[in-house]
Every structure is written in C-alpha cells, then in structure tokens.
Design an enzyme around this catalytic site. Structure first.
Site, PDB file in Angstrom:
ATOM      1  N   SER A 140       0.794  -1.017  -0.145  1.00  0.00           N
ATOM      2  CA  SER A 140      -0.008  -0.152   0.159  1.00  0.00           C
ATOM      3  C   SER A 140       0.995   1.225   0.055  1.00  0.00           C
ATOM      4  CB  SER A 140      -0.921   0.060   1.226  1.00  0.00           C
ATOM      5  OG  SER A 140      -1.439   1.304   1.255  1.00  0.00           O
ATOM      6  N   TYR A 153      -1.556   0.344  10.809  1.00  0.00           N
ATOM      7  CA  TYR A 153      -1.800  -0.162   9.570  1.00  0.00           C
ATOM      8  C   TYR A 153      -0.714   0.063   8.553  1.00  0.00           C
ATOM      9  CZ  TYR A 153      -3.750  -0.668   4.811  1.00  0.00           C
ATOM     10  OH  TYR A 153      -4.013  -1.069   3.602  1.00  0.00           O
TER      11      TYR A 153
HETATM   12  P1  NDP Z   1     -11.726  -5.636   0.984  1.00  0.00           P
HETATM   13  O1  NDP Z   1     -12.107  -5.338   2.297  1.00  0.00           O
HETATM   14  O2  NDP Z   1     -12.665  -5.526  -0.195  1.00  0.00           O
HETATM   15  O3  NDP Z   1     -11.190  -7.232   0.929  1.00  0.00           O
HETATM   16  C1  NDP Z   1     -10.323  -7.621   1.824  1.00  0.00           C
HETATM   17  C2  NDP Z   1     -10.308  -9.195   1.892  1.00  0.00           C
HETATM   18  O4  NDP Z   1      -9.419  -9.713   2.743  1.00  0.00           O
HETATM   19  C3  NDP Z   1     -11.656  -9.856   1.901  1.00  0.00           C
HETATM   20  O5  NDP Z   1     -11.804 -10.956   0.980  1.00  0.00           O
HETATM   21  C4  NDP Z   1     -11.452 -10.556   3.368  1.00  0.00           C
HETATM   22  O6  NDP Z   1     -12.135 -11.901   3.361  1.00  0.00           O
HETATM   23  C5  NDP Z   1      -9.975 -10.699   3.276  1.00  0.00           C
HETATM   24  N1  NDP Z   1      -9.827 -10.943   4.941  1.00  0.00           N
HETATM   25  C6  NDP Z   1      -9.851  -9.861   5.588  1.00  0.00           C
HETATM   26  N2  NDP Z   1      -9.321 -10.443   6.808  1.00  0.00           N
HETATM   27  C7  NDP Z   1      -9.454 -11.871   6.846  1.00  0.00           C
HETATM   28  C8  NDP Z   1      -8.912 -12.895   7.522  1.00  0.00           C
HETATM   29  N3  NDP Z   1      -8.686 -12.728   9.017  1.00  0.00           N
HETATM   30  N4  NDP Z   1      -9.051 -14.269   7.309  1.00  0.00           N
HETATM   31  C9  NDP Z   1      -9.037 -14.382   5.876  1.00  0.00           C
HETATM   32  N5  NDP Z   1      -9.358 -13.296   4.793  1.00  0.00           N
HETATM   33  C10 NDP Z   1      -9.359 -12.190   5.411  1.00  0.00           C
HETATM   34  O7  NDP Z   1     -10.503  -4.786   0.923  1.00  0.00           O
HETATM   35  P2  NDP Z   1      -9.298  -4.562  -0.436  1.00  0.00           P
HETATM   36  O8  NDP Z   1      -9.799  -5.508  -1.635  1.00  0.00           O
HETATM   37  O9  NDP Z   1      -9.136  -3.249  -0.743  1.00  0.00           O
HETATM   38  O10 NDP Z   1      -8.167  -5.269   0.143  1.00  0.00           O
HETATM   39  C11 NDP Z   1      -7.185  -6.203  -0.188  1.00  0.00           C
HETATM   40  C12 NDP Z   1      -5.787  -5.719   0.184  1.00  0.00           C
HETATM   41  O11 NDP Z   1      -5.540  -4.595  -0.622  1.00  0.00           O
HETATM   42  C13 NDP Z   1      -5.693  -5.653   1.785  1.00  0.00           C
HETATM   43  O12 NDP Z   1      -4.213  -6.359   1.915  1.00  0.00           O
HETATM   44  C14 NDP Z   1      -5.573  -3.968   1.925  1.00  0.00           C
HETATM   45  O13 NDP Z   1      -4.736  -3.637   3.056  1.00  0.00           O
HETATM   46  C15 NDP Z   1      -4.907  -3.624   0.480  1.00  0.00           C
HETATM   47  N6  NDP Z   1      -4.961  -2.500  -0.095  1.00  0.00           N
HETATM   48  C16 NDP Z   1      -6.294  -1.617  -0.288  1.00  0.00           C
HETATM   49  C17 NDP Z   1      -6.395  -0.561  -0.472  1.00  0.00           C
HETATM   50  C18 NDP Z   1      -7.682   0.329  -0.739  1.00  0.00           C
HETATM   51  O14 NDP Z   1      -7.668   1.410  -0.632  1.00  0.00           O
HETATM   52  N7  NDP Z   1      -8.517  -0.418  -0.852  1.00  0.00           N
HETATM   53  C19 NDP Z   1      -5.168   0.470  -0.886  1.00  0.00           C
HETATM   54  C20 NDP Z   1      -3.897  -0.418  -0.724  1.00  0.00           C
HETATM   55  C21 NDP Z   1      -3.678  -1.471  -0.351  1.00  0.00           C
HETATM   56  P3  NDP Z   1     -13.184 -12.421   4.415  1.00  0.00           P
HETATM   57  O15 NDP Z   1     -13.700 -10.954   5.093  1.00  0.00           O
HETATM   58  O16 NDP Z   1     -14.160 -13.412   3.657  1.00  0.00           O
HETATM   59  O17 NDP Z   1     -12.375 -12.884   5.353  1.00  0.00           O
HETATM   60  C1  8X3 Z   2      -5.311   1.716   1.807  1.00  0.00           C
HETATM   61  C2  8X3 Z   2      -4.810   3.193   1.535  1.00  0.00           C
HETATM   62  O1  8X3 Z   2      -4.386   5.460   2.052  1.00  0.00           O
HETATM   63  O2  8X3 Z   2      -5.540   4.136   3.363  1.00  0.00           O
HETATM   64  O3  8X3 Z   2      -4.078   0.887   1.928  1.00  0.00           O
HETATM   65  O4  8X3 Z   2      -3.377   3.895   3.385  1.00  0.00           O
HETATM   66  S1  8X3 Z   2      -4.626   3.887   2.658  1.00  0.00           S
END
Ligand code: NDP
Ligand code: 8X3
Length: 252
Positions: A140, A153
């Site tokens: 990220s 985070y």
């Molecule tokens: P979502 O919340 O849409 O997806 C997160 C996914 O992670 C879900 O499928 C969830 O599945 C899974 N997850 C979370 N906790 C657990 C757990 N304890 N066990 C198993 N699975 C888990 O968010 P994003 O798609 O945005 O996030 C995906 C990745 O991208 C993350 O690592 C996030 O930090 C990163 N990211 C996101 C950004 C954003 O702005 N959205 C920017 C930069 C990075 P379930 O709940 O079914 O377990």
């Molecule tokens: C998720 C994006 O801007 O919240 O990783 O860090 S931010």
C-alpha cells in the site's frame, strides 16, 4: 492441469477482481476467505463462465491451525501453485497512538503480517519443490507514508515491504519471482471495514475523487503475471490521478 493461482481474500475487492482476471487467463484458482457463501458463489461463477477449476478454502488467516488444516487439505494435483497473491488484509479503525485499541491493532498485525507469513511459508514449500513460482504481495501507499491515525496499519504495510524484499533475496536461488503492488485509494469494502460498517464515513473517503477500482489493480496484476519468464516486476506503486501520496489528494 492448467496453471494454478492461489488468491487470499478472494471474497471481495481486489482479491475477487484479481481472481476473475486470472481465471480469464486460464488459471485454475484456489480462493480463500472467511465468508464461505461468497467463496461458493465465486466458485460457481468461475466454473460456469470461465470453464476453469476452482478449489475454495474457508479459513481465518489469523488462525494458524485453521490455515494449516486448509493448506494440508489441498489435493496433490492442486499443489503445483504457480502464483500466490497475498492479498487478504485490512485496516481497522483510525485510533492514534494515545488512543489505544489493542484488539484492532492485534487484528491488523495478525492478518496483514503474521497471516501472510504463515500461509506463505507453506506455499513456498510447494514452489521450492517445483523450483518455480511467483508471489505477489499487496502492499500500500501506507507502506511508504505514515499518516495520522494509521500508525499500526502503516506499520503492517511497511513490514510487508520488508518481507517482500526478503523473499526476493532468499527465494532467488529457487527461481521464484516476488512482486509488490502498492496501491493508493481503491474503492472496495476496505473503508467500510476500517470504519466498522459506517457507510457514510466510508463514502467520505472517496468524496470528490475518482478512486482506483479493484479492476485497475487486477489488470496491473495481469500485466505482472504475463511478462516473459526472464522478467520480474519488482515493485509497482499505483495511485488515482487525483492522489499524489497519502497526504495530498485533489478533491476538485
Ligand atoms: P476488501 O475489504 O474488499 O477485501 C479484503 C479481503 O481480505 C476480503 O476478501 C476478506 O475476506 C479478506 N480478509 C480480511 N481479513 C481476513 C482474515 N482474518 N482471514 C481471511 N481473509 C481475510 O479490501 P481490499 O480489496 O481493498 O483489500 C485487499 C488488500 O489490499 C488488503 O491487503 C489491503 O490492505 C490492500 N490495499 C487496499 C487499498 C484500498 O484502498 N482499498 C489500498 C492499498 C492496499 P473475508 O472477510 O471473507 O475473510
Ligand atoms: C489503503 C490505502 O491510503 O488508507 O492501504 O493507506 S490508505
């Protein structure tokens, strides 16, 4: 058997979109997450629309026993995993260092760092056996900038960057590629989760901005995995046009 990709956190957002892109490329997919009904629905879509095979593994990546049982249940013909997408992760809350919510901090550390490492060590065994593989870690902008209310985070994503670099060095001799994708704002369920289900607060994050979509990240991963065997993309930082970094966003 076609090539195989394992995607963690495939029930939503970036993981779900990436799974579909990889299915379109012909990968059989191993999809993981806690919400089994979503995994079952996605499996049906993948098998019906893209004619690929799918294995769904429902477990909480923070629970090492559940994770190990799930990995040990992978049948032999599914163990030749070509691509691992370490995507499962979350931000929980925006508490500052003097406003401690230990449960939330622990959840982020256990999911984003320990869970990623624990699962990776098991999949790396398969890749080492095959002397090939590609690990893609979802980092990220939070792994580069640290912002108010985001210390833990951000710390987890800084750790993901260190783990990525370490994997790249240590797995070099095994012909395993390691890539980091670091997105800025992507509109998924991420903010809804961060704000404990408060839709208004989640919507406010993207106010006046066209954020990245999960599809944008999935297509970036498509580019990364379709490079020739001798090419590895080490790191990609991808931002919405209206966002310079974690501190500066042009909201019009
Ligand atoms: P979502 O919340 O849409 O997806 C997160 C996914 O992670 C879900 O499928 C969830 O599945 C899974 N997850 C979370 N906790 C657990 C757990 N304890 N066990 C198993 N699975 C888990 O968010 P994003 O798609 O945005 O996030 C995906 C990745 O991208 C993350 O690592 C996030 O930090 C990163 N990211 C996101 C950004 C954003 O702005 N959205 C920017 C930069 C990075 P379930 O709940 O079914 O377990
Ligand atoms: C998720 C994006 O801007 O919240 O990783 O860090 S931010």
């Amino acid at each position: 058997m076609n090539k195989i990709a394992l995607i963690t956190g495939a029930t939503s957002g970036i993981g779900e979109a990436t799974t579909i892109v990889l299915a379109k490329l012909g990968y059989n997919t191993i999809i993981t997450g806690r919400r089994e009904e979503r995994l079952i629905k996605l499996k049906a879509t993948l098998e019906n629309e893209y004619s690929i095979k799918t294995l769904h593994l429902c477990f909480d990546i923070r629970n090492q026993e559940e994770t190990l049982n799930a990995i040990n249940s992978i049948p032999a013909e599914w163990q030749n995993i070509d691509i691992l997408i370490n995507n499962a992760g979350l931000a929980s809350g925006t508490e500052k260092m003097d406003d401690v919510r230990w449960d939330k901090w622990q959840q982020m550390i256990d999911t984003n760092i320990t869970g990623l490492l624990f699962l990776s060590k098991e999949i790396i065994k398969f890749m080492v056996k095959n002397q090939s593989g590609h690990i893609i870690n979802i980092s990220s902008i939070a792994g580069i900038n640290v912002y108010e209310g985001g210390s833990v985070y951000c710390a987890t994503k800084h750790a993901v960057n260190a783990i990525t670099q370490g994997m790249r060095i240590d797995l070099l001799k095994h012909n395993i590629k390691v890539t980091s994708i670091a997105p800025g704002m992507v509109e998924t369920e991420f903010s809804l989760v961060r704000f404990g289900g408060d839709q208004q607060k989640a919507d406010d994050v993207y106010k006046g901005v066209t954020p990245l979509s999960a599809q944008d990240i999935a297509e970036t991963i498509e580019f990364v995995v379709t490079r020739p065997a001798h090419v590895n993309i080490n790191d990609i930082l991808i931002m919405p046009t209206q966002q310079a970094n974690a501190y500066y966003t042009n909201r019009g």
